[in-house]
Scaffold this motif. Structure first.
Motif, PDB file in Angstrom:
ATOM      1  N   ALA A 259      99.133   3.228  74.834  1.00  0.00           N
ATOM      2  CA  ALA A 259      99.656   1.861  74.685  1.00  0.00           C
ATOM      3  C   ALA A 259      98.773   0.836  75.376  1.00  0.00           C
ATOM      4  O   ALA A 259      99.030  -0.361  75.297  1.00  0.00           O
ATOM      5  N   GLY A 260      97.738   1.310  76.089  1.00  0.00           N
ATOM      6  CA  GLY A 260      96.802   0.399  76.745  1.00  0.00           C
ATOM      7  C   GLY A 260      97.261  -0.129  78.084  1.00  0.00           C
ATOM      8  O   GLY A 260      96.654  -1.052  78.631  1.00  0.00           O
ATOM      9  N   SER A 261      98.318   0.454  78.649  1.00  0.00           N
ATOM     10  CA  SER A 261      98.945  -0.153  79.833  1.00  0.00           C
ATOM     11  C   SER A 261      98.020  -0.203  81.049  1.00  0.00           C
ATOM     12  O   SER A 261      97.983  -1.213  81.763  1.00  0.00           O
ATOM     13  N   VAL A 262      97.251   0.872  81.295  1.00  0.00           N
ATOM     14  CA  VAL A 262      96.373   0.879  82.471  1.00  0.00           C
ATOM     15  C   VAL A 262      95.259  -0.156  82.317  1.00  0.00           C
ATOM     16  O   VAL A 262      94.970  -0.941  83.228  1.00  0.00           O
ATOM     17  N   GLY A 263      94.620  -0.179  81.143  1.00  0.00           N
ATOM     18  CA  GLY A 263      93.550  -1.144  80.919  1.00  0.00           C
ATOM     19  C   GLY A 263      94.028  -2.582  80.932  1.00  0.00           C
ATOM     20  O   GLY A 263      93.325  -3.487  81.390  1.00  0.00           O
ATOM     21  N   ILE A 264      95.235  -2.818  80.450  1.00  0.00           N
ATOM     22  CA  ILE A 264      95.808  -4.165  80.458  1.00  0.00           C
ATOM     23  C   ILE A 264      96.147  -4.598  81.882  1.00  0.00           C
ATOM     24  O   ILE A 264      95.857  -5.732  82.287  1.00  0.00           O
ATOM     25  N   GLU A 265      96.741  -3.703  82.653  1.00  0.00           N
ATOM     26  CA  GLU A 265      97.039  -4.031  84.049  1.00  0.00           C
ATOM     27  C   GLU A 265      95.748  -4.316  84.820  1.00  0.00           C
ATOM     28  O   GLU A 265      95.708  -5.215  85.675  1.00  0.00           O
ATOM     29  N   TRP A 266      94.681  -3.557  84.550  1.00  0.00           N
ATOM     30  CA  TRP A 266      93.366  -3.817  85.158  1.00  0.00           C
ATOM     31  C   TRP A 266      92.926  -5.235  84.829  1.00  0.00           C
ATOM     32  O   TRP A 266      92.539  -6.003  85.714  1.00  0.00           O
ATOM     33  N   ALA A 267      92.957  -5.603  83.549  1.00  0.00           N
ATOM     34  CA  ALA A 267      92.459  -6.906  83.115  1.00  0.00           C
ATOM     35  C   ALA A 267      93.290  -8.054  83.682  1.00  0.00           C
ATOM     36  O   ALA A 267      92.764  -9.150  83.919  1.00  0.00           O
ATOM     37  N   ARG A 268      94.560  -7.837  83.926  1.00  0.00           N
ATOM     38  CA  ARG A 268      95.433  -8.897  84.431  1.00  0.00           C
ATOM     39  C   ARG A 268      95.194  -9.201  85.901  1.00  0.00           C
ATOM     40  O   ARG A 268      95.623 -10.251  86.390  1.00  0.00           O
ATOM     41  N   THR A 269      94.526  -8.308  86.639  1.00  0.00           N
ATOM     42  CA  THR A 269      94.343  -8.549  88.070  1.00  0.00           C
ATOM     43  C   THR A 269      93.447  -9.745  88.343  1.00  0.00           C
ATOM     44  O   THR A 269      93.567 -10.391  89.379  1.00  0.00           O
ATOM     45  N   ASP A 270      92.528 -10.055  87.427  1.00  0.00           N
ATOM     46  CA  ASP A 270      91.631 -11.202  87.604  1.00  0.00           C
ATOM     47  C   ASP A 270      91.125 -11.629  86.224  1.00  0.00           C
ATOM     48  O   ASP A 270      90.832 -10.774  85.385  1.00  0.00           O
ATOM     49  N   PRO A 271      91.007 -12.943  85.960  1.00  0.00           N
ATOM     50  CA  PRO A 271      90.564 -13.393  84.640  1.00  0.00           C
ATOM     51  C   PRO A 271      89.186 -12.884  84.237  1.00  0.00           C
ATOM     52  O   PRO A 271      88.864 -12.851  83.042  1.00  0.00           O
ATOM     53  N   SER A 272      88.359 -12.490  85.211  1.00  0.00           N
ATOM     54  CA  SER A 272      87.011 -12.024  84.876  1.00  0.00           C
ATOM     55  C   SER A 272      86.929 -10.506  84.708  1.00  0.00           C
ATOM     56  O   SER A 272      85.868  -9.987  84.368  1.00  0.00           O
ATOM     57  N   CYS A 273      88.022  -9.782  84.935  1.00  0.00           N
ATOM     58  CA  CYS A 273      88.025  -8.336  84.709  1.00  0.00           C
ATOM     59  C   CYS A 273      88.142  -8.047  83.216  1.00  0.00           C
ATOM     60  O   CYS A 273      88.879  -8.730  82.496  1.00  0.00           O
ATOM     61  N   ARG A 274      87.432  -7.005  82.767  1.00  0.00           N
ATOM     62  CA  ARG A 274      87.431  -6.657  81.345  1.00  0.00           C
ATOM     63  C   ARG A 274      87.714  -5.172  81.164  1.00  0.00           C
ATOM     64  O   ARG A 274      87.447  -4.369  82.052  1.00  0.00           O
ATOM     65  N   THR A 275      88.216  -4.841  79.983  1.00  0.00           N
ATOM     66  CA  THR A 275      88.516  -3.456  79.636  1.00  0.00           C
ATOM     67  C   THR A 275      88.001  -3.147  78.243  1.00  0.00           C
ATOM     68  O   THR A 275      88.165  -3.959  77.325  1.00  0.00           O
ATOM     69  N   ILE A 276      87.384  -1.991  78.090  1.00  0.00           N
ATOM     70  CA  ILE A 276      87.139  -1.417  76.774  1.00  0.00           C
ATOM     71  C   ILE A 276      88.130  -0.277  76.617  1.00  0.00           C
ATOM     72  O   ILE A 276      88.082   0.703  77.356  1.00  0.00           O
TER      73      ILE A 276
END
Length: 403
Positions: A259-276
């Motif tokens: 569902a992408g939950s870990v990558g989404i939570e990573w990206a939400r920590t800072d606007p400059s964080c990215r996830t593939i």
């Protein structure tokens, strides 16, 4: 490329408000680049005048190459480094090739009009951005200055606020800031501005009210995510994201995203964080993108349809990798480990004995921490309440080169 350029900021007051240094550069330039409104606002000095190409990025290199060796000045709104052409040119040419002479930014003027201290409000740009980006910033009592694209933005933002439960948010529309003749101000609630046209040269000052909003600290409720059962539950997800230790500007590979939950939570920590986010199931890949949009990181999470290890080849080097599924598949951990930069973090989860055995062997070889996560939650047992165990998860976390 060898080009160099001076970027001069112009406020709504036009030429009268341009700093002396900026005026000097404009008057002696061989070439003036800018929007038609900006080009019309400066006096005729005999320079070649050329509007920005459309689309900008596709034609920018050709414009600069055509005027190579000449003195080039680009005209921009306010502070060219606030969602402006200055940032684009620096990314294209390098910081040493771009000289910026800013005017007072519209954001600074908005703060002055609202009486908001810089440290007590957040600026969000929707210029050329997905409006869902705004969702990440919404929380009770937060003050937001939103840079808009055009007159349609007011209605789009108002609808989003209502959708998120912030229909009572106070919205102040500031238009033509800095113009003595045309500056204007409108105030109302988000609900009142649904369907109302805005102004092309405006920004929105939002005082959030109504809903609580979501925290950007990892641990969103499971209900925030659409899923088909393939979801890292909240306590397990928190453990994963904390072990991954996101830092501003870093890139995560979420392998077997579900569902992408870990990558989404990573990206939400800072606007400059990215996830593939890599997911082999087409339906789940679409779900990841919907979840990312709903939770305010529509462009920070890039979804790739494919399986590991094959689809990992050629991707940008990650700062951290999460393997949520498929860790026992041949070559997956090898490909992840080889792609990870020195000092990067790898976290892998297992719910099966087969994958657990693989993680144990990697732990023996590369060190790190091996943890068994067992969580129990209160649940009904008839008319009483008892503890219900979640499936235990083995987590291996390691820093490459850190043994």
């Amino acid at each position: 490329m060898g080009s160099s350029i001076t970027v001069v900021g112009i406020g709504a007051d036009g030429w009268a408000g341009v700093a002396p240094a900026g005026r000097a550069h404009v008057l002696r330039a061989d070439v003036l680049l800018g929007g038609r409104r900006h080009l019309a606002s400066v006096p005729d000095s005999g320079a070649t005048r050329e509007p920005w190409p459309s689309p900008l990025l596709a034609g920018l290199d050709d414009v600069l190459a055509r005027h190579a060796g000449r003195s080039i000045v680009a005209l921009a709104s306010g502070d060219p480094l606030v969602s402006g052409i200055g940032s684009t040119l620096i990314r294209r040419l390098g910081r040493d090739a771009v000289h910026v002479i800013p005017a007072v930014s519209s954001v600074a003027l908005a703060r002055a009009r609202m009486g908001w201290a810089a440290e007590n409000c957040e600026t969000v740009t929707l210029v050329g951005r997905n409006v869902d980006t705004l969702r990440r910033y919404l929380s009770r009592d937060r003050r937001l200055i939103v840079l808009t694209s055009d007159a349609s933005s007011l209605d789009v933002v108002a609808r989003l606020l209502v959708d998120e439960g912030f229909g009572a948010a106070r919205v102040t529309i500031l238009s033509n800031l800095g113009s003595e003749a045309d500056e204007s101000r409108r105030v109302g609630t988000a609900r009142e501005f649904v369907g109302v046209p805005g102004d092309d040269l405006s920004l929105l000052c939002i005082e959030c009210a109504g809903a609580e909003g979501n925290s950007t600290v990892p641990g969103l409720p499971d209900e925030c995510f659409e899923h088909d059962g393939q979801l890292s539950k909240r306590p397990i997800r928190v453990a994963a994201v904390c072990a991954l230790a996101p830092k501003p500007g870093q890139l995560l590979w979420d392998v077997g995203a579900g569902a992408g939950s870990v990558g989404i939570e990573w990206a939400r920590t800072d606007p400059s964080c990215r996830t593939i986010a890599l997911e082999r199931n087409p339906s789940r890949a679409e779900t990841v993108q919907r979840n990312a949009s709903r939770l305010g990181v529509p462009t920070s999470v890039r979804v790739l349809l494919g399986g590991a290890p094959e689809a990992l080849s050629g991707l940008e080097t990650p700062d951290a990798i999460f393997v949520g599924g498929g860790g026992s598949r041949a070559g997956v951990l090898d490909a992840c480990w080889n792609a990870l930069r020195e000092g990067g973090r790898l976290v892998a989860h297992s719910v099966t004995l087969e994958t657990e055995a693989v993680l144990v062997e990697w732990w023996k070889t590369y060190g790190g921490e091996l943890t068994r996560l067992s969580v129990e939650q209160a649940a009904p047992i008839g008319t009483f309440t008892g503890w219900q165990s979640l499936r235990p998860v083995v987590q291996w976390s390691v820093v490459k080169g850190g043994k």
